[in-house]
Design a protein around this motif. Structure first.
Motif, PDB file in Angstrom:
ATOM      1  N   ASN A  90      -5.128  -3.631  -4.137  1.00 42.67           N
ATOM      2  CA  ASN A  90      -6.245  -4.369  -3.560  1.00 42.67           C
ATOM      3  C   ASN A  90      -6.349  -5.740  -4.217  1.00 42.67           C
ATOM      4  OD1 ASN A  90      -8.450  -4.914  -1.973  1.00 42.67           O
ATOM      5  ND2 ASN A  90      -9.904  -3.941  -3.362  1.00 42.67           N
ATOM      6  N   LYS A  96       0.829  -1.219   0.000  1.00 39.33           N
ATOM      7  CA  LYS A  96       0.000   0.000   0.000  1.00 39.33           C
ATOM      8  C   LYS A  96       0.858   1.261   0.000  1.00 39.33           C
ATOM      9  CE  LYS A  96      -4.276  -1.898   1.426  1.00 39.33           C
ATOM     10  NZ  LYS A  96      -4.688  -2.914   2.315  1.00 39.33           N
ATOM     11  N   ASP A 114      -3.741   2.212  -3.855  1.00 37.96           N
ATOM     12  CA  ASP A 114      -4.946   1.523  -4.335  1.00 37.96           C
ATOM     13  C   ASP A 114      -4.758   0.014  -4.470  1.00 37.96           C
ATOM     14  OD1 ASP A 114      -6.368   3.954  -4.561  1.00 37.96           O
ATOM     15  OD2 ASP A 114      -5.485   4.334  -6.527  1.00 37.96           O
TER      16      ASP A 114
END
Length: 184
Positions: free
Chosen positions: A117, A110, A115
């Motif tokens: 994910n 991160k 972003d």
């Protein structure tokens, strides 16, 4: 290089493995770790992909092909997070998925990409004494040790992982390797 000499070089390495980290693992760590930056000294020292990282990825993909798994693509976000972690371990002389500040793979990923994910996993390796060997011999040593370990092998054989990033750092006679895997 002859197979006998190659085997002697590989047996001469000390190899250390640690249990794999994934998003489902929850080792003891501080509850609020830094996810906005990476350790500055390690970040500056992190190496770009080299012949060893390429050889490791090649050998991992050859192994995956035996199980009819797709090859892992090289991912710059994963590579950067892996390279910084290897440099951090070499710089601060520790070996593990969490650095002394409590940052683990989730926080590192991160910090590189806010972003990020995706599902992920991480394999770590440390060779002590192999600094004079060729990238092919070193890659073979790392990969053989990882596939000999059930937890590391599980990450390598996981067909959901399609991206990878490998980071290498050297400190004296030690070579640190971090391989991150991610889903789509």
């Amino acid at each position: 290089m002859g197979s006998l000499k190659k085997m002697a070089v590989m047996l001469g390495f000390s190899f250390i493995l640690v249990a794999c980290a994934s998003q489902n693992s929850a080792p003891d760590k501080p509850m609020r770790s830094n996810i906005s930056t990476l350790p500055a000294q390690a970040s500056a020292r992190a190496e770009a992909p080299d012949a060893l990282t390429q050889a490791i990825l090649r050998d991992i993909n050859v192994y995956r092909a035996k199980y009819k798994l797709p090859p892992l693509g090289n991912d710059p976000i994963l590579q950067r997070a892996a390279a910084v972690h290897s440099a951090d371990m070499a710089t601060r002389d520790f070996f593990g998925h969490f650095n002394p500040d409590g940052q683990g793979p989730d926080e590192r990923l991160k910090a590189v990409d806010h972003d990020f994910n995706s599902g992920y996993a991480e394999n770590l390796g440390l060779l002590d004494g192999g600094t004079g060997a060729s990238p092919d011999i070193l890659a073979e040593a790392f990969v053989k040790q990882w596939i000999s370990s059930p937890m590391h092998r599980k990450n390598i054989r996981n067909g959901a992982y399609v991206r990878s990033g490998i980071g290498i750092a050297r400190a004296g006679q030690k070579i640190y390797a971090t391989q991150l895997f991610a889903t789509k």
